[in-house]
Design a protein around this motif. Structure first.
Motif, mmCIF file in Angstrom:
data_model
loop_
_atom_site.group_PDB
_atom_site.id
_atom_site.type_symbol
_atom_site.label_atom_id
_atom_site.label_comp_id
_atom_site.label_asym_id
_atom_site.label_seq_id
_atom_site.Cartn_x
_atom_site.Cartn_y
_atom_site.Cartn_z
ATOM 1 N N PHE A 23 -42.313 25.307 -36.828
ATOM 2 C CA PHE A 23 -42.600 24.099 -36.062
ATOM 3 C C PHE A 23 -44.117 23.869 -36.002
ATOM 4 C CE2 PHE A 23 -38.612 25.805 -34.285
ATOM 5 C CZ PHE A 23 -37.771 24.746 -34.556
ATOM 6 N N ILE A 24 -44.857 24.947 -35.782
ATOM 7 C CA ILE A 24 -46.321 24.857 -35.718
ATOM 8 C C ILE A 24 -46.871 24.444 -37.086
ATOM 9 C CG2 ILE A 24 -48.453 26.190 -35.409
ATOM 10 C CD1 ILE A 24 -46.813 27.897 -33.332
ATOM 11 N N ARG A 25 -46.394 25.080 -38.130
ATOM 12 C CA ARG A 25 -46.873 24.792 -39.490
ATOM 13 C C ARG A 25 -46.587 23.332 -39.870
ATOM 14 N NH1 ARG A 25 -44.908 29.150 -41.406
ATOM 15 N NH2 ARG A 25 -46.750 30.418 -41.126
ATOM 16 N N ASN A 26 -45.378 22.858 -39.592
ATOM 17 C CA ASN A 26 -45.016 21.472 -39.924
ATOM 18 C C ASN A 26 -45.863 20.469 -39.143
ATOM 19 O OD1 ASN A 26 -43.057 22.356 -41.694
ATOM 20 N ND2 ASN A 26 -41.387 22.122 -40.236
ATOM 21 N N THR A 27 -46.207 20.805 -37.924
ATOM 22 C CA THR A 27 -47.039 19.914 -37.107
ATOM 23 C C THR A 27 -48.480 19.938 -37.592
ATOM 24 O OG1 THR A 27 -45.584 20.285 -35.222
ATOM 25 C CG2 THR A 27 -47.757 19.397 -34.736
ATOM 26 N N THR A 28 -48.973 21.105 -37.966
ATOM 27 C CA THR A 28 -50.351 21.247 -38.448
ATOM 28 C C THR A 28 -50.600 20.355 -39.654
ATOM 29 O OG1 THR A 28 -50.430 23.517 -37.627
ATOM 30 C CG2 THR A 28 -52.069 22.920 -39.261
ATOM 31 N N ILE A 29 -49.629 20.235 -40.524
ATOM 32 C CA ILE A 29 -49.761 19.412 -41.725
ATOM 33 C C ILE A 29 -50.105 17.971 -41.377
ATOM 34 C CG2 ILE A 29 -48.427 18.423 -43.650
ATOM 35 C CD1 ILE A 29 -46.883 21.132 -43.715
ATOM 36 N N LYS A 30 -49.579 17.470 -40.272
ATOM 37 C CA LYS A 30 -49.749 16.072 -39.878
ATOM 38 C C LYS A 30 -51.050 15.809 -39.124
ATOM 39 C CE LYS A 30 -44.766 15.834 -39.500
ATOM 40 N NZ LYS A 30 -43.659 15.885 -38.574
ATOM 41 N N LEU A 31 -51.779 16.859 -38.749
ATOM 42 C CA LEU A 31 -53.006 16.704 -37.965
ATOM 43 C C LEU A 31 -54.220 16.579 -38.878
ATOM 44 C CD1 LEU A 31 -52.314 19.305 -35.127
ATOM 45 C CD2 LEU A 31 -52.237 16.817 -34.962
ATOM 46 N N PRO A 32 -55.332 16.033 -38.350
ATOM 47 C CA PRO A 32 -56.557 15.988 -39.148
ATOM 48 C C PRO A 32 -57.072 17.393 -39.445
ATOM 49 C CG PRO A 32 -56.954 15.257 -36.889
ATOM 50 C CD PRO A 32 -55.486 15.467 -37.020
ATOM 51 N N GLU A 33 -58.108 17.507 -40.232
ATOM 52 C CA GLU A 33 -58.626 18.819 -40.640
ATOM 53 C C GLU A 33 -59.012 19.678 -39.441
ATOM 54 O OE1 GLU A 33 -62.202 20.954 -43.148
ATOM 55 O OE2 GLU A 33 -62.063 18.783 -43.169
ATOM 56 N N LYS A 34 -59.636 19.083 -38.423
ATOM 57 C CA LYS A 34 -60.037 19.806 -37.215
ATOM 58 C C LYS A 34 -59.326 19.192 -36.013
ATOM 59 C CE LYS A 34 -64.625 20.845 -39.010
ATOM 60 N NZ LYS A 34 -66.068 20.650 -38.824
ATOM 61 N N PHE A 35 -58.913 20.054 -35.089
ATOM 62 C CA PHE A 35 -58.183 19.593 -33.907
ATOM 63 C C PHE A 35 -58.219 20.685 -32.845
ATOM 64 C CE2 PHE A 35 -55.439 21.317 -37.153
ATOM 65 C CZ PHE A 35 -54.763 22.336 -36.494
ATOM 66 N N THR A 36 -57.865 20.332 -31.623
ATOM 67 C CA THR A 36 -57.813 21.336 -30.555
ATOM 68 C C THR A 36 -56.447 22.020 -30.569
ATOM 69 O OG1 THR A 36 -56.962 19.821 -28.872
ATOM 70 C CG2 THR A 36 -59.382 20.024 -29.055
ATOM 71 N N ILE A 37 -56.432 23.228 -30.055
ATOM 72 C CA ILE A 37 -55.161 23.950 -29.925
ATOM 73 C C ILE A 37 -54.238 23.161 -29.003
ATOM 74 C CG2 ILE A 37 -54.076 26.053 -29.045
ATOM 75 C CD1 ILE A 37 -56.534 27.613 -30.055
ATOM 76 N N ALA A 38 -54.794 22.556 -27.961
ATOM 77 C CA ALA A 38 -53.993 21.761 -27.022
ATOM 78 C C ALA A 38 -53.276 20.625 -27.747
ATOM 79 C CB ALA A 38 -54.875 21.207 -25.910
ATOM 80 N N ARG A 39 -53.955 19.988 -28.688
ATOM 81 C CA ARG A 39 -53.330 18.895 -29.455
ATOM 82 C C ARG A 39 -52.159 19.423 -30.268
ATOM 83 N NH1 ARG A 39 -54.615 14.179 -32.661
ATOM 84 N NH2 ARG A 39 -52.584 13.596 -33.452
ATOM 85 N N LEU A 40 -52.359 20.544 -30.936
ATOM 86 C CA LEU A 40 -51.290 21.138 -31.742
ATOM 87 C C LEU A 40 -50.100 21.528 -30.868
ATOM 88 C CD1 LEU A 40 -50.051 22.343 -34.297
ATOM 89 C CD2 LEU A 40 -51.520 24.352 -33.985
ATOM 90 N N VAL A 41 -50.370 22.227 -29.780
ATOM 91 C CA VAL A 41 -49.305 22.664 -28.869
ATOM 92 C C VAL A 41 -48.576 21.456 -28.286
ATOM 93 C CG1 VAL A 41 -48.888 23.781 -26.633
ATOM 94 C CG2 VAL A 41 -50.331 24.905 -28.342
ATOM 95 N N GLY A 42 -49.323 20.470 -27.845
ATOM 96 C CA GLY A 42 -48.720 19.264 -27.270
ATOM 97 C C GLY A 42 -47.854 18.514 -28.264
ATOM 98 N N ASP A 43 -48.337 18.415 -29.514
ATOM 99 C CA ASP A 43 -47.548 17.724 -30.534
ATOM 100 C C ASP A 43 -46.258 18.479 -30.849
ATOM 101 O OD1 ASP A 43 -49.506 15.797 -30.580
ATOM 102 O OD2 ASP A 43 -50.079 16.109 -32.685
ATOM 103 N N VAL A 44 -46.327 19.807 -30.932
ATOM 104 C CA VAL A 44 -45.112 20.599 -31.181
ATOM 105 C C VAL A 44 -44.125 20.384 -30.042
ATOM 106 C CG1 VAL A 44 -44.148 22.933 -31.359
ATOM 107 C CG2 VAL A 44 -46.240 22.358 -32.606
ATOM 108 N N MET A 45 -44.607 20.445 -28.806
ATOM 109 C CA MET A 45 -43.722 20.275 -27.651
ATOM 110 C C MET A 45 -43.118 18.871 -27.619
ATOM 111 S SD MET A 45 -45.866 22.328 -24.735
ATOM 112 C CE MET A 45 -44.581 22.375 -23.482
ATOM 113 N N GLY A 46 -43.938 17.872 -27.949
ATOM 114 C CA GLY A 46 -43.477 16.489 -27.890
ATOM 115 C C GLY A 46 -42.525 16.111 -29.008
ATOM 116 N N VAL A 47 -42.812 16.558 -30.212
ATOM 117 C CA VAL A 47 -41.998 16.178 -31.364
ATOM 118 C C VAL A 47 -40.664 16.918 -31.385
ATOM 119 C CG1 VAL A 47 -41.851 16.270 -33.903
ATOM 120 C CG2 VAL A 47 -43.954 15.489 -32.798
ATOM 121 N N TYR A 48 -40.707 18.221 -31.171
ATOM 122 C CA TYR A 48 -39.497 19.020 -31.327
ATOM 123 C C TYR A 48 -38.712 19.225 -30.036
ATOM 124 C CZ TYR A 48 -41.358 19.888 -35.940
ATOM 125 O OH TYR A 48 -41.842 19.726 -37.210
#
Length: 157
Positions: free
Chosen positions: A91-116
């Motif tokens: 889930f983390i890996r699939n979300t990371t692909i959709k993010l820009p090159e640099k991002f906050t951990i909070a953005r990644l965690v929030g997107d995983v929680m929101g999408v899945y």
């Protein structure tokens, strides 16, 4: 429940079960983690007493899970199950692909929680993201020790 069972305490115990289609008036709420504090009072109408039998069943299930000694347990299809520690990685890996090159951990965690909508705590996801950093799949570019979730990372793969 295991503690209550071990103490033989079975009276005046209740729960608020949020059904998967609970409408708050603004959105569907699939569990208490999605329930805003302003909705707690409204949800009390769902309160039900827990029976001695329910406590015993939950206690027995907990004992089984403890014997499995798995690194992670999550609710899957309404059942608490043991899972391997890397269960969240795809889930983390699939979300990371959709993010820009640099991002906050909070953005990644929030997107995983929101999408899945996995209904897992942000700390569980944060810990797995740190494993990505340790393995070199993500690299810290700006660390924030006061607020670790604000730490900025970049993709390396």
């Amino acid at each position: 429940m295991s503690f209550l069972d071990s103490q033989k305490y079975y009276k005046n115990i209740s729960t608020v079960f949020i059904p998967p289609d609970y409408w708050t008036g603004s959105y569907y709420c699939r569990g208490t983690a999605m329930l805003g504090p302003e909705m707690y009072y409204e949800a009390l109408k769902l309160e039900k007493e827990i029976t001695k039998k329910q406590i015993e069943i939950c206690s027995d299930r907990w004992k089984e899970l403890c014997k499995e000694n798995a690194p992670m347990r999550l609710m899957v299809s309404g059942n608490l199950v043991s899972l391997p520690e890397d269960f969240l990685d795809s889930f983390i890996r699939n979300t990371t692909i959709k993010l820009p090159e640099k991002f906050t951990i909070a953005r990644l965690v929030g997107d995983v929680m929101g999408v899945y909508e996995l209904m897992v705590g942000d700390f569980s996801l944060y810990e797995r993201v740190l494993c990505f950093v340790e393995r070199g799949e993500l690299e810290i570019v700006e660390e924030c020790k006061e607020k670790p979730m604000v730490t900025r990372v970049k993709k390396t793969i």
